[in-house]
Design a protein around this motif. Sequence first.
Motif, mmCIF file in Angstrom:
data_model
loop_
_atom_site.group_PDB
_atom_site.id
_atom_site.type_symbol
_atom_site.label_atom_id
_atom_site.label_comp_id
_atom_site.label_asym_id
_atom_site.label_seq_id
_atom_site.Cartn_x
_atom_site.Cartn_y
_atom_site.Cartn_z
ATOM 1 N N THR A 185 0.845 -1.183 0.000
ATOM 2 C CA THR A 185 0.000 0.000 0.000
ATOM 3 C C THR A 185 0.884 1.237 0.000
ATOM 4 O O THR A 185 2.108 1.157 0.213
ATOM 5 N N GLU A 201 1.123 -0.679 -6.399
ATOM 6 C CA GLU A 201 0.239 -0.354 -5.277
ATOM 7 C C GLU A 201 -0.845 -1.421 -5.103
ATOM 8 O O GLU A 201 -1.631 -1.682 -6.021
ATOM 9 N N PRO A 240 -6.793 -1.345 -2.612
ATOM 10 C CA PRO A 240 -7.388 -1.262 -1.275
ATOM 11 C C PRO A 240 -8.432 -2.347 -1.002
ATOM 12 O O PRO A 240 -8.637 -2.738 0.149
#
Length: 319
Positions: free
Chosen positions: A97, A118, A121
Motif C-alpha cells: 500500500t 500499489e 485497497p
Amino acid sequence: MTRGQGHPGPFCASSFPGLSMLNSDSVILGLRGMATLKRSLIGVCQLNSTGDKERNFAECQALVREGAERGAKFLFLPEAFDYVASSQEQTLSQAETLEGDLIQRETGVWMSLGGFHERNPDWERDRRIYNTHILINNLGELAAIYRKTHLFDVDLKGRMAMKESDFTIPGPAIEQPINTPIGKVGLATCYDLRFPEMSLVLSQAGAEILTFPSAFTLITGLAHWEPLLRARAIETQSYVVAAAQTGKHNDKRTSYGHSMVVDPWGCVVAQCHEGRDICYAEIDLDYLRAVRQDMPVRYHRRTDLYGHLNPLPMHTGDH
C-alpha cells in the motif's frame, strides 16, 4: 558526452542560427540568442530493478543522494523502481500500500516515483494492483498520485507479449498538472506515451513538464522510444522527462533504457549511459515560453474542424 552531460539532438543547435549552447552541464537552447536565468536543475535516474526490493531500494537511495549532492531540485525515478518480478504471482505478492515501508518521505528534494506496485485497497475482493506514479515534495509529503490509465496489452507475435490488465487495474482519471519548483508537472507512465491526446490534454491544463517514467521493452524501445518522446515534446511545446529501466531484469524481461530529457523544441538535452546512471538537465521556463510565443500552435488549432479535447476536472490525486 561525459556522464550526466546533456547533448543536443540532431538538427537542434546546429540548424538554427538563433539557438545557442549555454553551458557544459546541460544544453540550454534560447531563441534569438536569448539569455535566460530562471533555470532549475533536475536529475533523471536509470535503474535495473530486479525482484529484490532491498537491492533496488539501495540503488534508488544512492542515485537520489548523488542527485541531491549535485544540487538537483527534482529527481525522477522510472516505472517499477520498487521491483521487476519474474512472474505474475511475484508481482502481486510483493505489492504494498502507499503506507508501506518502501515509500520513504525524508528526501529534501522533490521526487517522481515513477511506477509503484500499489496493492488494491479492496485486496480481498480483487487481487490486482495499480501502477501508481507518486510525486513527493521536498518535505516528504505526497504531492500527487496518478494511477496509470493505459495498460500494456500487446502481443508482438514471436517477439514479446505482455498483458498488464491481467494483474493491473486501469487508473480512473488523468490528474491535473502539479505546481512544483521547476514548473507545472503533468504525470503519465510508460505506455501512456503512445497516446498523444493525453499529453495534449495535460498541456491544455497548463503542464510545462511532461513525465513518462517507463520500462520500455528492448524491441519497442529500439523502434519507438526516442521518436515518441520527441514527438510529445514538439506537439505540446513542453519539456519531456523520461526516467527508464534498463538491461536484463530476469530471464523473461529486458528493458531498453536511454533515460532522457527532451526540450520544447524537440531536442534531446540529456541522456543516460547504459546501466545504472543519472543524467542532468536544466528546465528553463523562459525558453519554453519563448518557443510557445514564437510558434503559437495552441492558438492555431482548428477546433471547428476536429473538436476539442475534454478538459480535466479540477482536482488532484486522492492522497
